[in-house]
Motif scaffolding. Structure first.
Motif, short mmCIF file in Angstrom:
data_model
loop_
_atom_site.label_atom_id
_atom_site.label_comp_id
_atom_site.label_asym_id
_atom_site.label_seq_id
_atom_site.Cartn_x
_atom_site.Cartn_y
_atom_site.Cartn_z
N ARG A 71 31.55 -54.19 28.21
CA ARG A 71 31.03 -55.47 28.90
C ARG A 71 30.71 -55.16 30.27
O ARG A 71 31.60 -54.25 30.98
CB ARG A 71 31.87 -56.68 28.59
CG ARG A 71 32.21 -57.08 27.19
CD ARG A 71 32.61 -58.65 26.97
NE ARG A 71 33.96 -58.61 27.69
CZ ARG A 71 35.14 -58.35 27.01
NH1 ARG A 71 35.11 -57.94 25.87
NH2 ARG A 71 36.17 -58.41 27.59
N THR A 100 40.25 -49.56 38.67
CA THR A 100 40.99 -49.32 37.24
C THR A 100 42.45 -49.44 37.51
O THR A 100 43.13 -50.26 37.00
CB THR A 100 40.59 -48.15 36.54
OG1 THR A 100 39.33 -47.95 36.31
CG2 THR A 100 41.23 -47.87 35.25
N SER A 119 31.64 -50.93 33.78
CA SER A 119 31.84 -51.82 32.49
C SER A 119 33.31 -51.50 31.91
O SER A 119 33.91 -50.66 32.42
CB SER A 119 30.85 -51.16 31.49
OG SER A 119 31.26 -49.68 31.14
N ARG A 120 33.41 -52.47 31.34
CA ARG A 120 35.19 -52.37 30.86
C ARG A 120 35.22 -52.95 29.30
O ARG A 120 34.60 -54.24 29.20
CB ARG A 120 35.95 -53.54 31.62
CG ARG A 120 36.43 -53.25 33.03
CD ARG A 120 37.32 -51.94 33.28
NE ARG A 120 38.55 -52.25 32.85
CZ ARG A 120 39.70 -51.69 32.88
NH1 ARG A 120 39.71 -50.35 33.46
NH2 ARG A 120 40.87 -51.87 32.28
N GLY A 121 35.52 -52.07 28.43
CA GLY A 121 35.68 -52.81 27.01
C GLY A 121 34.20 -52.97 26.60
O GLY A 121 33.90 -53.76 25.91
N LEU A 148 41.20 -58.02 29.59
CA LEU A 148 41.49 -56.43 29.38
C LEU A 148 42.63 -56.31 28.34
O LEU A 148 42.82 -54.97 28.26
CB LEU A 148 42.06 -56.37 30.92
CG LEU A 148 41.43 -56.43 32.09
CD1 LEU A 148 41.99 -55.91 33.37
CD2 LEU A 148 40.02 -55.61 31.68
N THR A 149 43.20 -57.45 27.52
CA THR A 149 43.90 -56.97 26.56
C THR A 149 43.70 -57.52 25.37
O THR A 149 42.52 -58.17 25.28
CB THR A 149 45.42 -57.78 26.99
OG1 THR A 149 45.29 -59.07 26.90
CG2 THR A 149 46.08 -57.10 28.35
#
Length: 346
Positions: free
Chosen positions: A14, A222, A10-12, A345-346
């Motif tokens: 999500r 990552t 997952s990232r953030g 991502l930002t």
């Protein structure tokens, strides 16, 4: 590391998935924010107004507006089933299509495109006959315009699994196609990153599936994601290219770096052409792409274009290579099928 590895992480907050082949990141999926309709979501929409000169109409979605191209014979207020076909830039209508596809790992149901079709990658004639029989039996009684495609993953799947998935996908398709009455509504949500990875990356079968927490860290994903936030892409031998999206287009600039040999430009340009599809895919970039290749003789353009065509062959995102401009730039158009990685991502 050799082999085919799928990482589910997952990232953030999500879902995120990464495909690594022989130690190199080949694809990256991250779920979009909940307020951004993702490709493959199916809506019941309400026709709003036509767009003169563009051959399309705006349609009302539950939380926004869609744009349906090549729409004729539709009246304002009419209900129509549409599927998100791409990613819209902020502030623009979501691109949708009336040609629905119900995709699964082993099969695709195609309303309005009749016929029973089997992936050309399956070449064993005996197996093709068996799959044809399974398909015919599973589609018995279906509407005449409801087509079926059996994907290449069927080659290694048990007959019972194929039949069960066709039945499941057919039931969903028939339920959605019958659900036309009512206000604008989301009928089928877009598949998440993990589901897409299971569906589209399982052929050929992966050597490893890492779905434990921290999979991206363990496999260096990552770190690669952070590198993708930079425009610079090393090409080897000191050469590099810069991939920079603007509101109008994606600009790509190729440089030979410190290499001053006679073949430096061609080597850098060939390396850039081979790497570009992967960079656009990982960065989630599409639309008009303009490439400023390193200066080289015009006689080398044909060879370079052949490399470009080979590099983009087999890409999941539809790509049209437009060719050279009078100023010596190269143009192509790639379908916007993902939200840019920088936005995620930002």
């Amino acid at each position: 590391m050799k082999g085919r590895v799928i990482c589910l992480d997952s990232r953030g907050g999500r879902e995120a998935a990464a495909l690594i082949v022989d130690g190199r990141l080949e694809d990256l999926l991250i779920d979009p924010p909940e307020d951004r309709p993702a490709p493959e979501a199916i809506f019941r929409a309400v026709v709003d107004r036509p767009v003169k000169g563009q051959g399309g109409v705006f349609v009302r979605l539950p939380d926004g507006t869609g744009f349906l191209r090549q729409a004729s014979g539709l009246a304002p207020g009419q209900r129509v089933l549409v599927q998100v076909s791409g990613v819209a830039e902020p502030g623009k209508a979501v691109p949708v299509t009336a040609r629905l596809l119900f995709k699964n790992r082993l099969c695709i149901l195609t309303p309005g495109a009749p016929g029973l079709n089997i992936s050309r990658r399956i070449r064993d004639e005996a197996l093709r006959e068996e799959l044809s029989e399974i398909a015919s039996e599973a589609m018995t009684g279906a509407a005449e315009d409801l087509g079926l495609i059996l994907r290449s993953a069927c080659e290694a799947a048990p007959e019972s699994e194929i039949a069960a998935e066709i039945a499941e996908t057919r039931a969903l398709a028939e339920a959605v196609l019958a659900d036309v009455a009512g206000e604008a509504e989301l009928l089928v949500d877009a598949p998440g990153a993990h589901q897409l990875a299971w569906r589209d990356w399982s052929d050929p079968s992966p050597d490893e599936i890492d779905e434990a927490e921290g999979a991206f860290e363990r496999h260096g994903v990552t770190e690669i994601c952070e590198a993708l936030l930079s425009a610079q892409v090393p090409l080897g031998g000191g050469a590099h290219m810069a991939v920079e999206p603007t509101r109008a287009l994606v600009a790509v600039d190729v440089n030979t770096g410190s290499d001053t040999s006679p073949a430096a430009a061609l080597k850098a340009n060939v390396a850039a052409a081979r790497e570009l599809p992967r960079q656009l895919r990982l960065r989630g970039l599409g639309g008009q792409v303009v490439i400023d290749f390193a200066p080289m003789p015009k006689r080398d353009r044909v060879a370079l274009e052949q490399v470009l065509r080979a590099a983009f062959r087999g890409e999941s995102a539809e790509t049209s290579l437009a060719g050279w401009t009078p100023l010596g730039l190269y143009e192509l158009v790639r379908k916007r099928d993902r939200i840019p990685l920088t936005e995620l991502l930002t």
